[in-house]
Enzyme design. Structure first.
Site: not given
Ligand code: ADE
Ligand code: ZN
Length: 331
Positions: A192, A195
């Site tokens: 990730h 975001e």
């Molecule tokens: N855990 C669950 N959803 C998430 C997200 N969108 N970003 C980071 N961690 C997460």
């Molecule tokens: Zn996620």
């Protein structure tokens, strides 16, 4: 064309985050746990912002206490996904929540999940694979224990390793040891980034963790040189537009950068992230993409082919999924 019937691949789905609120309420009742604080009056999950969402997510997860609970969760989630045309799904699972990252306990959770997935495949034709995920705000030491679980169970079903959680805490390089361990065990890698963090967070994930996919990654759009690097290096983005809009990363679907990224040559795919938390489904994602950007059958087919190419499963499994895609008209 019925968007719900189109065959779909989903590469970014958190297993606990896909738990229907009624399922979690049912488990809480069985175990006499009071979770009333995490639900709104209409029964949906209640949270104020991203960091609060993470704590509500962990409270909901706290009633999943055994391999059997996780098996029931897999059954419920795959039934729902299959109803939206999903033929292949990769789900994030965290050993932190499944036996506290003890390898023996983790194996028991894993077997229960795999059995449930096999039953769902036989019943609905949907194929599931797992990506072991460490949680950034739990810190690098816990991540190492998760990576050990991942390395010990790497194989046909556990195909990858990743990191989720609060992007505001720590740096990707703090987790490099865990990603190296997973890579050496033959696992494919995703993280990730981009975001909540800006373009630098995407660069850090690429440079320090050497991942081939990025979860979200959409804020790369703020640095066009980075967008071009993603395109040239063939990095696939697991884009979750409904999640981004609901959490306020972008105010409206029309302002989401998925189309711009795609036009500039980046490999984009579409997923729901934590569907009941964000009031979405794969069908709803497709409906909004059709409305906001005019996407049609050919665009959705291209997205599925991109996801298939970037999927972490083996070639035999890919051939089966390819057949499901070809069986459906897309001109
Ligand atoms: N855990 C669950 N959803 C998430 C997200 N969108 N970003 C980071 N961690 C997460
Ligand atoms: Zn996620």
């Amino acid at each position: 064309m019925s968007l719900s019937e189109l065959p779909k691949l989903e590469l970014h789905l958190h297993l606990e985050g896909a738990a229907p609120p009624a399922f979690i309420r049912g488990l809480a009742k069985e175990k006499s746990v009071d979770l009333s604080g995490i639900f709104r009056e209409d029964g949906s999950y209640a949270y104020r912002d991203f960091v609060h969402f993470l704590s509500v997510y962990e409270a909901a997860t706290s009633v999943l206490k055994s391999p059997e609970d996780y098996a029931r969760l897999v059954t419920a989630v795959l039934e729902e996904s299959a109803a939206h045309g999903v033929v292949y799904c990769e789900t994030f699972v965290s050993p932190d929540f499944c036996g506290g990252s003890d390898v023996g306990a983790w194996r028991e959770y894993l077997h229960a999940m795999q059995d449930a997935a096999d039953r769902a495949e036989a019943q609905h034709g949907i194929i599931l694979r797992g990506i072991v995920t460490c949680i950034r705000h739990f810190g690098p030491e816990k991540a190492k224990a998760s990576a050990r679980c991942a390395a010990e169970t790497a194989g046909d079903w556990i195909t990858g390793f990743g990191i989720a959680g609060d992007e505001g805490q720590g740096k990707p390089r703090d987790f490099a040891y865990s990603f190296d361990m997973a890579r050496e065990a033959g696992l494919r890698l995703t993280a990730h980034a981009g975001e909540w963090g800006g373009p630098q967070s995407v660069k850090d994930a690429l440079d320090d963790l050497k991942v081939e996919r990025i979860g979200h990654g959409v804020r790369a759009i703020e640095d066009l040189a980075l967008v071009d690097r993603l395109a040239e290096d063939g990095i696939t983005l697991e884009v979750c537009p409904g999640s981004n809009v609901t959490l306020g990363v972008y105010p409206k679907w029309d302002q989401h950068p998925i189309q711009k990224l795609r036009e500039r040559g980046v490999k984009v795919t579409v997923s729901t992230d934590d569907p009941p938390f964000f009031h979405t489904t794969m069908t709803r994602e497709y409906e909004e993409l059709e409305r906001a950007f005019g996407w049609g059958a050919a665009d959705f087919h291209e997205i599925s082919q991109t996801a298939l190419a970037a999927a972490f499963c083996d070639e035999d499994t890919k051939a089966k999924i390819a057949k499901r895609l070809e069986d459906h008209p897309h001109e």
